[in-house]
Design a protein around this motif. Sequence first.
Motif, short mmCIF file in Angstrom:
data_model
loop_
_atom_site.label_atom_id
_atom_site.label_comp_id
_atom_site.label_asym_id
_atom_site.label_seq_id
_atom_site.Cartn_x
_atom_site.Cartn_y
_atom_site.Cartn_z
N UNK A 134 39.56 38.00 46.97
CA UNK A 134 38.74 38.25 45.78
C UNK A 134 39.38 39.27 44.83
N UNK A 135 40.54 39.79 45.18
CA UNK A 135 41.26 40.69 44.29
C UNK A 135 42.30 39.94 43.45
N UNK A 136 42.31 38.61 43.55
CA UNK A 136 43.23 37.80 42.75
C UNK A 136 42.90 38.01 41.27
N UNK A 137 43.92 38.17 40.42
CA UNK A 137 43.67 38.40 38.99
C UNK A 137 42.79 37.34 38.32
N UNK A 138 42.91 36.09 38.74
CA UNK A 138 42.10 35.02 38.13
C UNK A 138 40.62 35.18 38.50
N UNK A 140 39.17 38.04 39.16
CA UNK A 140 38.72 39.20 38.38
C UNK A 140 38.54 38.82 36.92
N UNK A 141 39.45 38.01 36.39
CA UNK A 141 39.33 37.56 35.00
C UNK A 141 38.03 36.79 34.78
N UNK A 142 37.68 35.92 35.70
CA UNK A 142 36.51 35.07 35.54
C UNK A 142 35.21 35.81 35.88
N UNK A 143 35.22 36.57 36.97
CA UNK A 143 33.99 37.24 37.41
C UNK A 143 33.85 38.67 36.92
N UNK A 144 34.95 39.27 36.48
CA UNK A 144 34.93 40.66 36.06
C UNK A 144 35.24 41.57 37.23
N UNK A 145 35.70 42.79 36.94
CA UNK A 145 36.12 43.70 38.01
C UNK A 145 34.97 44.22 38.87
N UNK A 146 33.77 44.21 38.34
CA UNK A 146 32.63 44.74 39.09
C UNK A 146 31.67 43.65 39.54
N UNK A 147 32.19 42.44 39.71
CA UNK A 147 31.34 41.31 40.08
C UNK A 147 30.62 41.58 41.40
#
Length: 177
Positions: A134-138, A140-147
């Motif tokens: 879940x630390x994959x950049x994609x 994080x891009x889609x869900x946001x860093x604080x998902x």
Amino acid sequence: MDVTRRCDYACRILRAAFQSGEQYVSVSEISEKEDIPYAFARSIQHDLVKGGLIKTVRGARGGLVLNCDPHKVTLLDVLEAVQGPVSVALCSVDPEYCEKQGGCAYNRVWQGADKLLNDYFAAFTLADILTLGDEHPKVIEVLGPDAQYDKWMCAGRVKPADAEAGAPESADRVEAV
């Protein structure tokens, strides 16, 4: 588009093969460890062999091992090997499915959704998923860093067989909260 139980189990089998590195691991061992019915695991194994993702050897020291480069094979490749084209609607991938496809405004919407899904799944290699999770950049891009996860959270981490000592681990399993 559903990620079927078959696809989920296929991903678990590939995770076990990834973790075992170059050592063959038995289907019965994977079945027990990953909580997959043995007969189902055997049938999925055939799909993965046919798709070129694993190879198998019979016998007491046999089992399965990755037959692909996990840094090049994408999640889309896995899904297509197990369940065929990834699509939200049959009419978007099969022109003969619906006679109204050519003049249907929804068909283009479904094709757009297919493109988004395929691009998203193609953005993840097996190695990415199993080392970054879940630390994959994609993600994080889609869900946001604080998902925040509503129902699920990553509980453990996986370390590939060839990882260096002290290397970060990645998502291992998902457990209900």
